[in-house]
Write an enzyme that holds these catalytic residues in place. Sequence first.
Site, PDB file in Angstrom:
ATOM      1  N   HIS A 262      21.491  -9.217 -30.842  1.00 32.28           N
ATOM      2  CA  HIS A 262      21.951 -10.575 -30.542  1.00 32.28           C
ATOM      3  C   HIS A 262      21.187 -11.526 -31.438  1.00 32.28           C
ATOM      4  CE1 HIS A 262      22.868 -14.222 -28.281  1.00 32.28           C
ATOM      5  NE2 HIS A 262      23.852 -13.537 -27.731  1.00 32.28           N
ATOM      6  N   ASP A 314      27.981  -7.404 -23.565  1.00 34.53           N
ATOM      7  CA  ASP A 314      29.163  -6.569 -23.780  1.00 34.53           C
ATOM      8  C   ASP A 314      28.902  -5.087 -23.514  1.00 34.53           C
ATOM      9  OD1 ASP A 314      30.902  -8.627 -24.428  1.00 34.53           O
ATOM     10  OD2 ASP A 314      30.334  -8.613 -26.543  1.00 34.53           O
TER      11      ASP A 314
HETATM   12  C1  ACO Z   1      28.641 -11.456 -25.847  1.00 34.47           C
HETATM   13  C2  ACO Z   1      28.476 -11.342 -27.356  1.00 34.47           C
HETATM   14  O1  ACO Z   1      29.319 -11.800 -28.101  1.00 34.47           O
HETATM   15  S1  ACO Z   1      27.054 -10.654 -27.878  1.00 34.47           S
HETATM   16  C3  ACO Z   1      27.386 -10.010 -29.503  1.00 34.47           C
HETATM   17  C4  ACO Z   1      28.291  -8.808 -29.442  1.00 34.47           C
HETATM   18  N1  ACO Z   1      28.322  -8.123 -30.746  1.00 34.47           N
HETATM   19  C5  ACO Z   1      27.880  -6.860 -30.923  1.00 34.47           C
HETATM   20  O2  ACO Z   1      27.431  -6.205 -30.009  1.00 34.47           O
HETATM   21  C6  ACO Z   1      28.025  -6.305 -32.314  1.00 34.47           C
HETATM   22  C7  ACO Z   1      26.787  -5.514 -32.755  1.00 34.47           C
HETATM   23  N2  ACO Z   1      25.669  -6.405 -33.024  1.00 34.47           N
HETATM   24  C8  ACO Z   1      25.570  -7.047 -34.217  1.00 34.47           C
HETATM   25  O3  ACO Z   1      26.368  -6.849 -35.135  1.00 34.47           O
HETATM   26  C9  ACO Z   1      24.452  -8.046 -34.397  1.00 34.47           C
HETATM   27  O4  ACO Z   1      23.325  -7.685 -33.633  1.00 34.47           O
HETATM   28  C10 ACO Z   1      24.890  -9.492 -34.051  1.00 34.47           C
HETATM   29  C11 ACO Z   1      26.165  -9.833 -34.808  1.00 34.47           C
HETATM   30  C12 ACO Z   1      25.163  -9.619 -32.560  1.00 34.47           C
HETATM   31  C13 ACO Z   1      23.776 -10.459 -34.436  1.00 34.47           C
HETATM   32  O5  ACO Z   1      23.723 -10.452 -35.821  1.00 34.47           O
HETATM   33  P1  ACO Z   1      22.584 -11.136 -36.706  1.00 34.47           P
HETATM   34  O6  ACO Z   1      21.752 -12.037 -35.907  1.00 34.47           O
HETATM   35  O7  ACO Z   1      23.246 -11.673 -37.892  1.00 34.47           O
HETATM   36  O8  ACO Z   1      21.691  -9.904 -37.074  1.00 34.47           O
HETATM   37  P2  ACO Z   1      21.916  -8.927 -38.304  1.00 34.47           P
HETATM   38  O9  ACO Z   1      23.300  -8.365 -38.277  1.00 34.47           O
HETATM   39  O10 ACO Z   1      21.481  -9.628 -39.560  1.00 34.47           O
HETATM   40  O11 ACO Z   1      20.904  -7.791 -37.936  1.00 34.47           O
HETATM   41  C14 ACO Z   1      19.512  -7.798 -38.234  1.00 34.47           C
HETATM   42  C15 ACO Z   1      19.074  -6.353 -38.483  1.00 34.47           C
HETATM   43  O12 ACO Z   1      19.290  -5.580 -37.301  1.00 34.47           O
HETATM   44  C16 ACO Z   1      20.282  -4.579 -37.549  1.00 34.47           C
HETATM   45  N3  ACO Z   1      21.204  -4.598 -36.427  1.00 34.47           N
HETATM   46  C17 ACO Z   1      21.578  -5.677 -35.689  1.00 34.47           C
HETATM   47  N4  ACO Z   1      22.433  -5.307 -34.749  1.00 34.47           N
HETATM   48  C18 ACO Z   1      22.602  -3.985 -34.904  1.00 34.47           C
HETATM   49  C19 ACO Z   1      23.384  -3.050 -34.209  1.00 34.47           C
HETATM   50  N5  ACO Z   1      24.145  -3.408 -33.181  1.00 34.47           N
HETATM   51  N6  ACO Z   1      23.332  -1.766 -34.594  1.00 34.47           N
HETATM   52  C20 ACO Z   1      22.575  -1.391 -35.638  1.00 34.47           C
HETATM   53  N7  ACO Z   1      21.803  -2.252 -36.341  1.00 34.47           N
HETATM   54  C21 ACO Z   1      21.834  -3.531 -35.971  1.00 34.47           C
HETATM   55  C22 ACO Z   1      20.998  -4.989 -38.816  1.00 34.47           C
HETATM   56  O13 ACO Z   1      21.568  -3.914 -39.483  1.00 34.47           O
HETATM   57  C23 ACO Z   1      19.907  -5.669 -39.567  1.00 34.47           C
HETATM   58  O14 ACO Z   1      19.074  -4.685 -40.125  1.00 34.47           O
HETATM   59  P3  ACO Z   1      18.496  -4.841 -41.620  1.00 34.47           P
HETATM   60  O15 ACO Z   1      17.632  -6.067 -41.558  1.00 34.47           O
HETATM   61  O16 ACO Z   1      17.793  -3.565 -41.849  1.00 34.47           O
HETATM   62  O17 ACO Z   1      19.717  -5.042 -42.492  1.00 34.47           O
HETATM   63  O1  OAA Z   2      25.558 -16.226 -27.894  1.00 37.64           O
HETATM   64  C1  OAA Z   2      26.166 -15.536 -28.725  1.00 37.64           C
HETATM   65  O2  OAA Z   2      26.011 -15.619 -29.959  1.00 37.64           O
HETATM   66  C2  OAA Z   2      27.138 -14.521 -28.274  1.00 37.64           C
HETATM   67  C3  OAA Z   2      27.114 -14.305 -26.809  1.00 37.64           C
HETATM   68  O3  OAA Z   2      26.248 -13.645 -26.278  1.00 37.64           O
HETATM   69  C4  OAA Z   2      28.115 -14.986 -26.002  1.00 37.64           C
HETATM   70  O4  OAA Z   2      28.964 -15.715 -26.545  1.00 37.64           O
HETATM   71  O5  OAA Z   2      28.102 -14.817 -24.772  1.00 37.64           O
END
Ligand code: ACO
Ligand code: OAA
Length: 369
Positions: A262, A314
Amino acid sequence: MEAQDTFVPGLEGVVAAETGISLLDTEKEKIVIRGYDLIDLSASKTYADLVYLLLEGTMPTDAERQAVELKLKKNYDIPSTVMDILKLLPKETHPMDGQRTAISVLAGYDKSLDDRSLDANKNRAYELLGQLPAITVNSYRILNQQEAIEPDPQLSYSANFLYMITGNKPTQMQAEIFDRSLLLYSEHEMPNSTFTSRVIASTNADMYGALSGAVASLKGNLHGGANEAVMHMLNEASSVSEFETLLQNKLKRKEKIMGFGHRVYMKKMDPRASMMKQSLKQLCDLKGDSLLLDMCEAGEKLMAEEKGLYPNLDYYAAPVYWMLGIPIALYTPIFFSSRTAGLCAHIIEQHENNRLFRPRVKYTGARYE
Ligand SMILES: CC(=O)SCCNC(=O)CCNC(=O)[C@H](O)C(C)(C)COP(=O)(O)OP(=O)(O)OC[C@H]1O[C@@H](n2cnc3c(N)ncnc32)[C@H](O)[C@@H]1OP(=O)(O)O
Ligand SMILES: O=C([O-])CC(=O)C(=O)O
């Protein structure tokens, strides 16, 4: 200082708006909604309370909550044209796209579409929230060649929503768990979809346009689409060890694991996920089958050890919806339906105190010499 000197990829940590609606207070580790802790609220309040709190700004009395329920129920009907349009969509259409289409169509039915006053905006927020269960469920049903289902006004708003989804009257426990999921999904400060809706609203665009943009944003699997992706991933395995191997293989291939990580909660579990994990346990205990919970817990442990990453909402909402008998393609539309309460509050706040969003760029192309 040049505009480009302040560039932060993904706008991480950038303050994009002033709001009185909610804050992720990382110091106190609270999700603050108009002065209340969302997790505390999930123990004693309902989704209808949150709708009132978000749109009216104060916690409702019992009478006020009942009035909200009534207002939502009075708006259950959707124009038959919306159904006709949904029937024309290709059968491969995702219900999120059905939802987005339906919300766009509703704009044409709003006789005061250009009225951005507080009262007009609040009325259309209640109207939309009332219509969303029928839009959401029937876009799924129509696309799956099923007859549209009528709401049951005898049930509470969220019990009716679940009834329309499954076709069965929920037990009290099922209704409470579903209501809690809606409450937890209702508002979360400035995620991508909320930002999107505020950016759109800042041109003086109407609520339907701002919400349509938010549906599109929320569909992506880095945001709301993750709950469906989590369930597909869990369904690829049929035991704890198979699930662990699946995750290990994904990590080896440098794939992102849906439901983990997150932007704000990087070093700990999303507190909303802990609440949904409790609900999953309740549902597994009742069924006398803990496989799904065991798989999720094993995934949680593996991701903490391998990546230092923790579940977001999620990750645990998905298996809860599975145990409630909800079709996977409705998980993200349900998230959006719930979030409409928070989104409308943000759109209203933007309209009430507006300045057009118009940022600058860090230009990497050729300069004109
Ligand atoms: C209710 C919601 O909407 S909550 C969000 C739901 N989304 C997900 O579950 C999708 C999976 N998670 C992700 O893609 C990310 O954690 C996000 C999009 C939620 C946040 O993204 P950002 O803050 O941009 O973090 P970013 O993607 O740059 O990740 C930072 C590091 O952690 C890693 N990382 C982050 N999330 C994950 C993951 N779920 N699985 C594996 N590696 C991950 C990245 O690969 C990155 O590693 P690196 O620095 O070696 O390249
Ligand atoms: O806060 C965020 O970026 C995503 C999330 O967890 C939500 O929308 O509930």
